[in-house]
Design a protein around this motif. Structure first.
Motif, mmCIF file in Angstrom:
data_model
loop_
_atom_site.group_PDB
_atom_site.id
_atom_site.type_symbol
_atom_site.label_atom_id
_atom_site.label_comp_id
_atom_site.label_asym_id
_atom_site.label_seq_id
_atom_site.Cartn_x
_atom_site.Cartn_y
_atom_site.Cartn_z
ATOM 1 N N TYR A 85 92.827 -47.991 -15.581
ATOM 2 C CA TYR A 85 93.328 -48.611 -14.355
ATOM 3 C C TYR A 85 93.562 -50.109 -14.538
ATOM 4 N N SER A 86 92.713 -50.758 -15.316
ATOM 5 C CA SER A 86 92.846 -52.205 -15.521
ATOM 6 C C SER A 86 94.075 -52.563 -16.359
ATOM 7 N N GLN A 87 94.623 -51.617 -17.092
ATOM 8 C CA GLN A 87 95.787 -51.877 -17.942
ATOM 9 C C GLN A 87 97.115 -51.568 -17.265
ATOM 10 N N THR B 189 100.153 -51.956 -15.059
ATOM 11 C CA THR B 189 100.965 -52.908 -14.311
ATOM 12 C C THR B 189 102.376 -52.339 -14.250
ATOM 13 N N GLU C 66 93.367 -41.322 -8.252
ATOM 14 C CA GLU C 66 92.524 -42.514 -8.209
ATOM 15 C C GLU C 66 92.088 -42.867 -6.791
ATOM 16 N N THR D 199 91.798 -48.555 -4.331
ATOM 17 C CA THR D 199 92.365 -49.070 -5.579
ATOM 18 C C THR D 199 93.886 -49.232 -5.496
#
Length: 127
Positions: A29-31, A33, A83, A90
């Motif tokens: 999820y952090s990657q 974009t 998610e 999120t």
């Protein structure tokens, strides 16, 4: 199944969905974009599927273009739903995510459908 059977369009949609979603669904999820996360082989697969579907004459241009293009926002929607259930909050900007994905799908699919239409036109001409 003959060439104009709707089953072929469903198969084309599913191939494009898996093609664009396979890499996208595996990212952390952090990657993620958008639109950068969708660039690459997935969008190429969408274009190739649209080209092949149109070149084989499975359906009219608009139907192939829009159906294959819908695979990109569907892949993003699948990730959003998974998610959102596991980690609420999120995807607060999910409409924007879907709009970006839809735009990218439309562009990739129209390029492939146009090229496939040229192949179809060329193959239907008699020497």
């Amino acid at each position: 199944m003959n060439r104009s059977s709707p089953g072929w369009l469903l198969i084309a949609f599913l191939i494009a969905l898996i093609g664009v979603g396979f890499r996208y669904w595996q990212m952390a999820y952090s990657q993620v974009t958008l639109p950068e996360s969708l660039y690459g082989p997935g969008l190429v697969a969408v274009g190739v599927v649209a080209m092949m579907a149109r070149a084989f004459g499975l359906a009219r241009f608009w139907k192939v273009w829009l159906l294959v293009a819908a695979s990109v926002p569907c892949a993003v929607l699948a990730r959003i739903l998974v998610e959102a259930v596991s980690r609420p909050g999120t995807h607060d900007l999910w409409p924007l995510e879907l709009a970006v994905a839809a735009g990218m799908g439309l562009v990739a699919s129209v390029a492939g459908a146009l090229l496939g239409s040229l192949f179809l036109l060329r193959s239907s001409k008699r020497p």
